[in-house]
Design a protein around this motif. Structure first.
Motif, PDB file in Angstrom:
ATOM      1  N   LEU A 145      48.792  24.871   7.931  1.00 61.83           N
ATOM      2  CA  LEU A 145      47.631  25.353   7.180  1.00 61.83           C
ATOM      3  C   LEU A 145      46.448  24.397   7.259  1.00 61.83           C
ATOM      4  CD1 LEU A 145      49.242  26.814   3.917  1.00 61.83           C
ATOM      5  CD2 LEU A 145      48.207  28.079   5.812  1.00 61.83           C
ATOM      6  N   GLY A 146      46.721  23.118   7.568  1.00 63.37           N
ATOM      7  CA  GLY A 146      45.644  22.156   7.704  1.00 63.37           C
ATOM      8  C   GLY A 146      45.477  21.172   6.570  1.00 63.37           C
ATOM      9  N   PHE A 147      46.509  20.989   5.747  1.00 62.36           N
ATOM     10  CA  PHE A 147      46.446  19.960   4.715  1.00 62.36           C
ATOM     11  C   PHE A 147      46.312  18.582   5.369  1.00 62.36           C
ATOM     12  CE2 PHE A 147      48.065  23.306   2.057  1.00 62.36           C
ATOM     13  CZ  PHE A 147      47.616  22.990   0.782  1.00 62.36           C
ATOM     14  N   ASP A 148      45.666  17.655   4.676  1.00 62.30           N
ATOM     15  CA  ASP A 148      45.416  16.321   5.231  1.00 62.30           C
ATOM     16  C   ASP A 148      46.603  15.393   5.105  1.00 62.30           C
ATOM     17  OD1 ASP A 148      42.445  16.504   5.879  1.00 62.30           O
ATOM     18  OD2 ASP A 148      42.484  17.142   3.787  1.00 62.30           O
ATOM     19  N   LEU A 149      47.355  15.518   4.023  1.00 61.75           N
ATOM     20  CA  LEU A 149      48.548  14.711   3.797  1.00 61.75           C
ATOM     21  C   LEU A 149      49.652  15.600   3.245  1.00 61.75           C
ATOM     22  CD1 LEU A 149      45.995  12.757   2.356  1.00 61.75           C
ATOM     23  CD2 LEU A 149      47.814  11.134   2.821  1.00 61.75           C
ATOM     24  N   ILE A 150      50.880  15.198   3.527  1.00 62.81           N
ATOM     25  CA  ILE A 150      52.039  15.900   2.988  1.00 62.81           C
ATOM     26  C   ILE A 150      52.800  14.912   2.112  1.00 62.81           C
ATOM     27  CG2 ILE A 150      54.066  17.268   3.543  1.00 62.81           C
ATOM     28  CD1 ILE A 150      51.418  18.356   4.730  1.00 62.81           C
ATOM     29  N   SER A 151      53.108  15.319   0.882  1.00 57.41           N
ATOM     30  CA  SER A 151      53.837  14.451  -0.034  1.00 57.41           C
ATOM     31  C   SER A 151      55.145  15.110  -0.458  1.00 57.41           C
ATOM     32  CB  SER A 151      52.997  14.145  -1.279  1.00 57.41           C
ATOM     33  OG  SER A 151      53.693  13.289  -2.154  1.00 57.41           O
ATOM     34  N   THR A 152      56.203  14.322  -0.556  1.00 60.41           N
ATOM     35  CA  THR A 152      57.521  14.850  -0.921  1.00 60.41           C
ATOM     36  C   THR A 152      57.709  14.986  -2.429  1.00 60.41           C
ATOM     37  OG1 THR A 152      58.495  12.612  -0.876  1.00 60.41           O
ATOM     38  CG2 THR A 152      58.533  13.880   1.178  1.00 60.41           C
ATOM     39  N   THR A 153      56.631  15.039  -3.146  1.00 59.12           N
ATOM     40  CA  THR A 153      56.605  15.073  -4.609  1.00 59.12           C
ATOM     41  C   THR A 153      57.594  16.041  -5.243  1.00 59.12           C
ATOM     42  OG1 THR A 153      54.221  14.707  -4.402  1.00 59.12           O
ATOM     43  CG2 THR A 153      55.046  15.292  -6.584  1.00 59.12           C
ATOM     44  N   MET A 154      57.696  17.244  -4.689  1.00 59.51           N
ATOM     45  CA  MET A 154      58.445  18.310  -5.347  1.00 59.51           C
ATOM     46  C   MET A 154      59.913  18.389  -4.949  1.00 59.51           C
ATOM     47  SD  MET A 154      56.304  19.516  -7.438  1.00 59.51           S
ATOM     48  CE  MET A 154      57.232  20.936  -8.003  1.00 59.51           C
ATOM     49  N   SER A 155      60.371  17.514  -4.056  1.00 57.32           N
ATOM     50  CA  SER A 155      61.782  17.527  -3.693  1.00 57.32           C
ATOM     51  C   SER A 155      62.634  17.243  -4.923  1.00 57.32           C
ATOM     52  CB  SER A 155      62.072  16.477  -2.613  1.00 57.32           C
ATOM     53  OG  SER A 155      63.454  16.424  -2.321  1.00 57.32           O
ATOM     54  N   GLY A 156      63.536  18.151  -5.226  1.00 60.03           N
ATOM     55  CA  GLY A 156      64.360  18.030  -6.420  1.00 60.03           C
ATOM     56  C   GLY A 156      63.789  18.757  -7.619  1.00 60.03           C
ATOM     57  N   TYR A 157      62.560  19.252  -7.508  1.00 61.17           N
ATOM     58  CA  TYR A 157      61.916  19.942  -8.625  1.00 61.17           C
ATOM     59  C   TYR A 157      61.726  21.433  -8.359  1.00 61.17           C
ATOM     60  CZ  TYR A 157      61.174  15.237 -10.294  1.00 61.17           C
ATOM     61  OH  TYR A 157      61.379  13.944 -10.717  1.00 61.17           O
ATOM     62  N   THR A 158      62.293  21.908  -7.267  1.00 54.66           N
ATOM     63  CA  THR A 158      62.431  23.341  -7.040  1.00 54.66           C
ATOM     64  C   THR A 158      63.931  23.607  -6.946  1.00 54.66           C
ATOM     65  OG1 THR A 158      62.312  23.073  -4.624  1.00 54.66           O
ATOM     66  CG2 THR A 158      60.241  23.520  -5.797  1.00 54.66           C
ATOM     67  N   PRO A 159      64.387  24.775  -7.342  1.00 51.73           N
ATOM     68  CA  PRO A 159      65.830  25.028  -7.379  1.00 51.73           C
ATOM     69  C   PRO A 159      66.502  25.035  -6.013  1.00 51.73           C
ATOM     70  CG  PRO A 159      64.592  27.031  -7.856  1.00 51.73           C
ATOM     71  CD  PRO A 159      63.607  25.909  -7.874  1.00 51.73           C
ATOM     72  N   TYR A 160      65.708  25.175  -4.946  1.00 50.63           N
ATOM     73  CA  TYR A 160      66.265  25.264  -3.602  1.00 50.63           C
ATOM     74  C   TYR A 160      66.145  23.967  -2.808  1.00 50.63           C
ATOM     75  CZ  TYR A 160      61.292  26.255  -2.982  1.00 50.63           C
ATOM     76  OH  TYR A 160      59.923  26.191  -3.043  1.00 50.63           O
ATOM     77  N   SER A 161      65.623  22.916  -3.423  1.00 46.41           N
ATOM     78  CA  SER A 161      65.507  21.623  -2.739  1.00 46.41           C
ATOM     79  C   SER A 161      66.649  20.715  -3.192  1.00 46.41           C
ATOM     80  CB  SER A 161      64.155  20.969  -3.025  1.00 46.41           C
ATOM     81  OG  SER A 161      63.962  20.767  -4.414  1.00 46.41           O
ATOM     82  N   PRO A 162      66.954  19.638  -2.444  1.00 43.69           N
ATOM     83  CA  PRO A 162      68.086  18.772  -2.783  1.00 43.69           C
ATOM     84  C   PRO A 162      67.986  18.203  -4.196  1.00 43.69           C
ATOM     85  CG  PRO A 162      67.285  18.280  -0.583  1.00 43.69           C
ATOM     86  CD  PRO A 162      66.289  19.214  -1.197  1.00 43.69           C
ATOM     87  N   GLN A 163      69.060  18.359  -4.954  1.00 41.06           N
ATOM     88  CA  GLN A 163      69.119  17.844  -6.319  1.00 41.06           C
ATOM     89  C   GLN A 163      69.875  16.516  -6.282  1.00 41.06           C
ATOM     90  OE1 GLN A 163      67.493  19.915  -8.802  1.00 41.06           O
ATOM     91  NE2 GLN A 163      66.896  20.829  -6.841  1.00 41.06           N
ATOM     92  N   GLN A 164      69.139  15.429  -6.261  1.00 35.60           N
ATOM     93  CA  GLN A 164      69.762  14.116  -6.139  1.00 35.60           C
ATOM     94  C   GLN A 164      68.982  13.088  -6.935  1.00 35.60           C
ATOM     95  OE1 GLN A 164      69.492  13.942  -1.809  1.00 35.60           O
ATOM     96  NE2 GLN A 164      67.622  12.724  -1.898  1.00 35.60           N
ATOM     97  N   GLU A 165      69.633  11.973  -7.253  1.00 34.70           N
ATOM     98  CA  GLU A 165      68.991  10.933  -8.049  1.00 34.70           C
ATOM     99  C   GLU A 165      68.190   9.965  -7.191  1.00 34.70           C
ATOM    100  OE1 GLU A 165      71.757   8.956 -10.555  1.00 34.70           O
ATOM    101  OE2 GLU A 165      72.420  10.794 -11.567  1.00 34.70           O
ATOM    102  N   LYS A 166      68.496   9.873  -5.919  1.00 40.02           N
ATOM    103  CA  LYS A 166      67.811   8.936  -5.039  1.00 40.02           C
ATOM    104  C   LYS A 166      66.617   9.599  -4.359  1.00 40.02           C
ATOM    105  CE  LYS A 166      70.841   9.986  -1.140  1.00 40.02           C
ATOM    106  NZ  LYS A 166      71.790   9.442  -0.151  1.00 40.02           N
ATOM    107  N   PRO A 167      65.705   8.833  -3.765  1.00 39.80           N
ATOM    108  CA  PRO A 167      64.571   9.404  -3.043  1.00 39.80           C
ATOM    109  C   PRO A 167      65.044  10.253  -1.869  1.00 39.80           C
ATOM    110  CG  PRO A 167      64.286   7.042  -3.367  1.00 39.80           C
ATOM    111  CD  PRO A 167      65.685   7.354  -3.762  1.00 39.80           C
ATOM    112  N   ASP A 168      64.279  11.263  -1.536  1.00 37.68           N
ATOM    113  CA  ASP A 168      64.618  12.129  -0.403  1.00 37.68           C
ATOM    114  C   ASP A 168      64.060  11.511   0.882  1.00 37.68           C
ATOM    115  OD1 ASP A 168      65.343  14.151   1.281  1.00 37.68           O
ATOM    116  OD2 ASP A 168      64.544  15.766   0.027  1.00 37.68           O
ATOM    117  N   ILE A 169      64.683  10.429   1.307  1.00 38.15           N
ATOM    118  CA  ILE A 169      64.199   9.705   2.482  1.00 38.15           C
ATOM    119  C   ILE A 169      64.386  10.537   3.746  1.00 38.15           C
ATOM    120  CG2 ILE A 169      64.463   7.602   3.867  1.00 38.15           C
ATOM    121  CD1 ILE A 169      65.237   6.132   1.324  1.00 38.15           C
ATOM    122  N   ASP A 170      65.421  11.376   3.773  1.00 38.23           N
ATOM    123  CA  ASP A 170      65.631  12.245   4.934  1.00 38.23           C
ATOM    124  C   ASP A 170      64.440  13.180   5.123  1.00 38.23           C
ATOM    125  OD1 ASP A 170      68.067  11.122   5.493  1.00 38.23           O
ATOM    126  OD2 ASP A 170      69.238  12.683   4.495  1.00 38.23           O
TER     127      ASP A 170
END
Length: 233
Positions: A145-170
């Protein structure tokens, strides 16, 4: 201008200074002081919520501010700068970059993510826009779409993303490996070692909030560790 702004915090620490109404440090004055402290400690930029906090922070420190505006709408789970109205409010308050929810979830009033980005670009063409995503697919789509930066902010905060206590480094590594847009690592980062791991994975910069700016959560982490290791009568 967008490229210069983004390059200014490469390999740096972005401190998220946010407090909600029910939290002890809620208030623009507290967040401004927190931002000034972060700058004194060497932070490269600030991430902040609400026009009031952003305006106060811009007066208290010289760092760039990634602005967002959390707002709840009854017809959508999206709450990070969900519409152009919130984007306008934070730009007027002085935000240097605009962060928006870029997940696949339904947006308020049936608006599309591409429509919101297009409206922002039309009004503020030199203002970098950050896509807060929860999955690799959302990040790749935001790049398209052309966003300037991508941030992993929402990983773990949507029901379909990995639910984990550590950062989503992958997720950081997969998005960074595309080599298309700078990637910000954000979410559940508690230690300097985790920050370094995110940068080694290809992050352009690292965003840390709770571990620095939410003392009630920091305290709770210590208390829980003590309770789990010391037998109480």
């Amino acid at each position: 201008m967008r490229t210069k702004t983004i390059s200014s915090f490469k390999n740096g620490l972005i401190v998220s200074c946010q407090a909600l109404k029910h939290e002890p440090l809620f208030g623009a004055g507290h967040m401004a002081a927190m931002a000034a402290a972060a700058e004194a400690g060497g932070a490269a930029a600030i991430r902040a919520n609400t026009p009031r906090d952003i305006e106060a922070i811009k007066k208290s420190c010289s760092l760039l501010v990634i602005g967002l505006y959390k707002m709840d709408y009854p017809d959508s789970p999206v709450y990070i700068t969900p519409t152009i109205r919130e984007a306008e409010a934070i730009v007027e308050a002085g935000a240097d970059l605009i962060a928006v929810d870029a997940t696949r979830r339904t947006r308020p009033d049936g608006e599309t993510l591409s429509g919101l980005l297009g409206a922002i670009r039309a009004r503020w063409p030199d203002r970098p826009v950050v896509a807060d995503v929860s999955t690799f697919e959302e990040g790749a789509a935001a790049m398209d779409l052309g966003f300037d930066l991508i941030s992993t902010t929402m990983s773990g905060y949507t029901p379909y993303s990995p639910q984990q206590e550590k950062p989503d480094i992958d997720l950081v590594a997969r998005l960074a490996s595309l080599g298309r847009k700078p990637v910000l690592a954000e979410g559940r980062i508690w230690t300097p070692a985790q920050c370094a791991a995110c940068l080694r994975a290809g992050a352009h910069a690292v965003v840390v909030g709770t571990a620095i700016t939410r003392p009630q959560e920091i305290t709770r982490k210590f208390v829980n560790a003590i309770r789990s290791s010391v037998p109480f009568a």
